[in-house]
Structure formats: structure tokens, C-alpha cells
Design a protein around this motif. Structure first.
Motif, mmCIF file in Angstrom:
data_model
loop_
_atom_site.group_PDB
_atom_site.id
_atom_site.type_symbol
_atom_site.label_atom_id
_atom_site.label_comp_id
_atom_site.label_asym_id
_atom_site.label_seq_id
_atom_site.Cartn_x
_atom_site.Cartn_y
_atom_site.Cartn_z
ATOM 1 N N ALA A 89 0.822 -1.211 0.000
ATOM 2 C CA ALA A 89 0.000 0.000 0.000
ATOM 3 C C ALA A 89 0.856 1.260 0.000
ATOM 4 O O ALA A 89 0.610 2.193 -0.760
ATOM 5 C CB ALA A 89 -0.938 0.000 1.206
ATOM 6 N N VAL A 90 1.879 1.294 0.840
ATOM 7 C CA VAL A 90 2.675 2.516 0.966
ATOM 8 C C VAL A 90 3.675 2.674 -0.178
ATOM 9 O O VAL A 90 4.040 3.787 -0.550
ATOM 10 C CB VAL A 90 3.392 2.555 2.342
ATOM 11 C CG1 VAL A 90 4.514 1.525 2.403
ATOM 12 C CG2 VAL A 90 3.931 3.947 2.634
ATOM 13 N N PHE A 161 -3.212 6.199 -8.366
ATOM 14 C CA PHE A 161 -3.316 5.787 -6.967
ATOM 15 C C PHE A 161 -3.979 6.835 -6.082
ATOM 16 O O PHE A 161 -4.205 6.573 -4.894
ATOM 17 C CB PHE A 161 -1.916 5.477 -6.414
ATOM 18 C CG PHE A 161 -1.228 4.353 -7.135
ATOM 19 C CD1 PHE A 161 -1.452 3.030 -6.776
ATOM 20 C CD2 PHE A 161 -0.369 4.612 -8.186
ATOM 21 C CE1 PHE A 161 -0.823 1.997 -7.441
ATOM 22 C CE2 PHE A 161 0.277 3.580 -8.862
ATOM 23 C CZ PHE A 161 0.040 2.262 -8.496
ATOM 24 N N GLN A 165 -2.619 9.141 -1.469
ATOM 25 C CA GLN A 165 -1.776 7.958 -1.371
ATOM 26 C C GLN A 165 -0.401 8.205 -1.975
ATOM 27 O O GLN A 165 0.620 7.719 -1.474
ATOM 28 C CB GLN A 165 -2.457 6.775 -2.080
ATOM 29 C CG GLN A 165 -1.714 5.459 -1.972
ATOM 30 C CD GLN A 165 -1.802 4.833 -0.581
ATOM 31 O OE1 GLN A 165 -2.064 5.518 0.413
ATOM 32 N NE2 GLN A 165 -1.576 3.535 -0.504
ATOM 33 N N THR A 166 -0.349 8.986 -3.055
ATOM 34 C CA THR A 166 0.928 9.280 -3.710
ATOM 35 C C THR A 166 1.793 10.180 -2.840
ATOM 36 O O THR A 166 3.008 9.979 -2.734
ATOM 37 C CB THR A 166 0.682 9.929 -5.083
ATOM 38 O OG1 THR A 166 -0.139 9.055 -5.877
ATOM 39 C CG2 THR A 166 1.986 10.178 -5.813
ATOM 40 N N ASN A 168 1.675 10.353 0.416
ATOM 41 C CA ASN A 168 2.120 9.524 1.531
ATOM 42 C C ASN A 168 3.269 8.612 1.119
ATOM 43 O O ASN A 168 4.244 8.433 1.861
ATOM 44 C CB ASN A 168 0.950 8.683 2.046
ATOM 45 C CG ASN A 168 1.286 7.940 3.323
ATOM 46 O OD1 ASN A 168 1.526 8.550 4.356
ATOM 47 N ND2 ASN A 168 1.325 6.617 3.248
ATOM 48 N N SER A 169 3.173 8.043 -0.075
ATOM 49 C CA SER A 169 4.236 7.166 -0.574
ATOM 50 C C SER A 169 5.532 7.941 -0.773
ATOM 51 O O SER A 169 6.613 7.470 -0.414
ATOM 52 C CB SER A 169 3.807 6.519 -1.897
ATOM 53 O OG SER A 169 4.789 5.640 -2.378
#
Length: 383
Positions: A89-90, A161, A165-166, A168-169
Motif C-alpha cells: 500500500a505505501v 493511486f 496515497q501518492t 504519503n508514498s
């Protein structure tokens, strides 16, 4: 009865006012696990616990049906370990952009420098990993900040994504890069890393500020932005390698070479974004105009006060978010060509190519050996 309440006002309210815990009491946990029993602290004035304040732990069930033993098991080990988390996920947005086609200029650049600096293989591998993680995580954030839809001819990570989420990644990968930094031996690695990472963000801040406010900087201001934003990653690479080098190279000054290389990289990108068919296929036609980027050709075009320049400024100020119409792009591109902005940028790149090669020859003399790999990397960039 009235006599019972004949006390002063403050005394009267003290009878009914709720008792708040003291600072010392607040420092203590409200709940303690003692012999598999949760002991709840009620902070009563008499210091005693109520009979029902003890809750059996083993096998007890919360109101939602979850066993309290499961809840306790999640925290009993202390600090949670990232190793038990599914990293898909990450890492998914980063893994995606990391697999897109790339010329691997930075990796080859590190290999070329290694022929001079003789960095141990393990350190060289870590530096490649650090630079790669920073580069790709910054690309993910750049695409969000620029509202870009394409990266290397493929959809950008945040369109697949999601923006949150992007982000955070990308932030997670920044932390991973710092973690990898600990594999290096030089005592100055953390200081170097922090300095150049701050430079990268400060340079990006200027770029975004000018775009948001449709501000046209001077050429000197633009070069300062580039030295921080684009030059920072090249400097980070060189400084980390010098720190890990098996040769004494502190006396060799590569600052001018690295600065020229960072400037050339950015100005070339500005020019190719407007003129290259390859760039158009990978990022879209004149994509810098879509995002309102204040590039060097645009600065040259907007330096002045004639009616055509005022018109272009108005277009940029009122374009809004999203793609600019093809008609407006062609109009601005035509004004750049007519006003000499594109010829100016191309001539500047040609001059910079000669200067970079001169600096390369000076470095070859300092190190006492030629570097054909580095020269080949540079020539692959020439316009």
C-alpha cells in the motif's frame, strides 16, 4: 435549609463544581494492567477504588465483540514494527514510477564519478539508492504540484493511486532514503543530506511561488532557483561520493562543474518541453504552458512591456487549472519564436555545452585521468 447554604458564593459553588484532576494526576495513566486485570484510576478524593473498577483481562470481550486480549496484544510489544505491515500500500505509487522507462542518467553519472573517486561498492550502491529514491519521490510530488497527467509517456502516479496515497508514498520514500543514509561511513553524511534536501525544497518553493502568482523573475533569480532545485541532487551525489571516496579529493573543487550541469539540465528541459517531439509524446505538447511554469524561454519572452507581452501575461494569469487550449499554446509558442526567446535559449545551451566540456577537462587534469564515461553521458544530453 437556607441556613445550610449561608456560606459565601465561592464556598457554595465549591460544593457543586466538578473536581478536575491535578497536573500530577494527569501525568499518570487512567488505566493500569495489573496481574491480567485492568485497574481503572478514578482519582477519588478518598483515594479508594470502586469495587467494580477492576475488569478481568483474560478472555474479556469489549462491547463490539473484540476480545480485549486482542487489543492488548496489539500494544503489548511496545513500539510497533513496520516489518509486520504490508508495504504494498505505501510503496505502490513509488514502485510504479520506478518501473517507468528511464535513461538512468544519474546512475551512469555516479558510475562515471566512481572511476575518479574510487568509492567502495557498498557505499556506491547506497548512494545510487538514495539518489534514486529522492529523485523518484520528488517526481511524484512534482506531478501533483504541476497537475501533470503524463510522466515518461505513462499516466502519472497520482492519477492511478490518488493524490493522498501518492503524497504519503513519496514522504515514506524520503524516510527510506534517510534510513539508507545510515549505511554510509562518512560522519558528514547527515549534514550533507539535510542541507541539500532543504535546498531542493526551497528551490521548488520559488518555482511554485512564481507560477502561482504569475510572477516573472529575472534571469539571475531564475538561476538561483535552478541551483537549489535541480543542482541540489547533483551536489548531493558528488558530496556523498567525496565523503566515501578512497582517494583524497577534498582539494579538488567541482562546484562550478556541478552548478553548470544542474543549470544545463533544467534549461535543456525548459527548451525541450517546448520544442521536442519526444517530450510532447511523453508529457504532452508544451506541457509547461499547461501548468503555467515560468521557464527561461518564457522569462525572455515576458521581459518587456510591449502589448504582445502583456497579452501573454494575461493568458497565464487567467488560464485556470488544467490544459491550455492548443490554439493558445501555438500562439504563445509563435510569440516566443518571433521574439527570439527560443533562439536565445538554444544559443545559451550551446555555450553551456562548451563550458561544461572545459570544466570536465580541468577536472580530468586535477584527477590525473580522463573520464570518457562522463563525457559520453554529457554528450548524450546535448541539444
Amino acid at each position: 435549609m437556607a441556613a445550610q447554604y449561608a456560606a459565601s458564593g465561592s464556598e457554595f459553588w465549591s460544593i457543586f463544581a466538578p473536581r478536575y484532576p491535578t497536573k500530577e494526576e494527569l501525568k499518570q495513566p487512567e488505566c493500569l494492567l495489573v496481574d491480567d486485570i485492568f485497574q481503572w484510576k478514578h482519582a477519588l478524593t478518598n483515594g479508594h477504588q470502586e469495587d467494580h473498577s477492576a475488569l478481568p483481562f483474560s478472555g474479556a470481550v469489549a462491547t463490539n465483540g473484540v476480545k480485549l486480549s486482542q487489543v492488548n496484544g496489539a500494544v503489548a510489544s511496545g513500539i510497533p514494527s513496520a516489518e509486520v505491515i504490508d508495504h504494498n500500500a505505501v510503496r505502490a505509487p513509488y514502485n510504479y514510477i520506478n518501473t517507468l522507462p528511464s535513461k538512468k542518467i544519474r546512475e551512469t553519472f555516479i558510475d562515471a564519478l566512481d572511476s575518479w573517486l574510487e568509492v567502495p561498492a557498498a557505499s556506491s550502491s547506497s548512494i545510487k539508492s538514495i539518489v534514486g529514491m529522492l529523485h523518484h519521490s520528488s517526481l511524484m510530488l512534482d506531478d501533483i504540484e504541476d497537475n501533470s497527467m503524463l510522466r515518461r509517456g505513462n499516466p502519472t502516479a497520482h492519477t492511478l493511486f490518488g493524490t493522498a496515497q501518492t503524497i504519503n508514498s513519496a514522504n515514506y520514500i524520503f524516510v527510506c532514503a534517510f534510513e539508507e543514509l545510515q549505511q554510509l561511513q562518512s560522519p558528514n553524511t547527515v549534514e550533507i543530506f539535510i542541507e541539500e534536501l532543504k535546498n531542493l525544497h526551497c528551490g521548488q518553493a520559488l518555482d511554485l511561488h512564481w507560477k502561482y502568482h504569475s510572477h516573472v523573475p529575472t534571469v539571475e533569480e531564475y538561476m538561483t532557483m535552478v541551483d537549489h532545485k535541480t543542482g541540489g541532487l547533483f551536489r548531493l551525489c558528488v558530496r556523498l561520493m567525496q565523503g566515501e571516496s578512497s582517494r583524497k579529493s577534498e582539494h579538488i573543487d567541482a562546484d562550478r562543474f556541478v552548478t553548470l550541469l544542474g543549470r544545463y539540465f533544467q534549461i535543456r528541459d525548459d527548451y525541450q518541453n517546448l520544442m521536442s517531439d519526444e517530450y510532447a509524446s511523453q508529457k504532452g505538447f508544451c506541457e509547461d504552458l499547461d501548468e503555467g511554469k515560468i521557464s527561461l524561454p518564457l522569462i525572455h519572452c515576458l521581459t518587456g512591456s510591449d502589448p504582445e507581452q502583456t497579452m501573454i501575461k494575461g493568458i497565464l494569469q487567467h488560464k485556470g487549472v488544467g490544459e491550455m487550449s492548443m490554439g493558445l499554446k501555438r500562439l504563445i509558442l509563435g510569440k516566443m519564436r518571433k521574439g527570439g526567446a527560443l533562439d536565445f535559449t538554444f544559443s545559451l545551451l550551446q555555450d553551456m555545452q562548451e563550458d561544461i566540456l572545459k570544466e570536465l577537462k580541468l577536472l580530468e587534469a586535477e584527477f590525473g585521468s580522463e573520464n570518457p564515461i562522463l563525457e559520453l553521458v554529457l554528450r548524450r544530453l546535448w541539444v
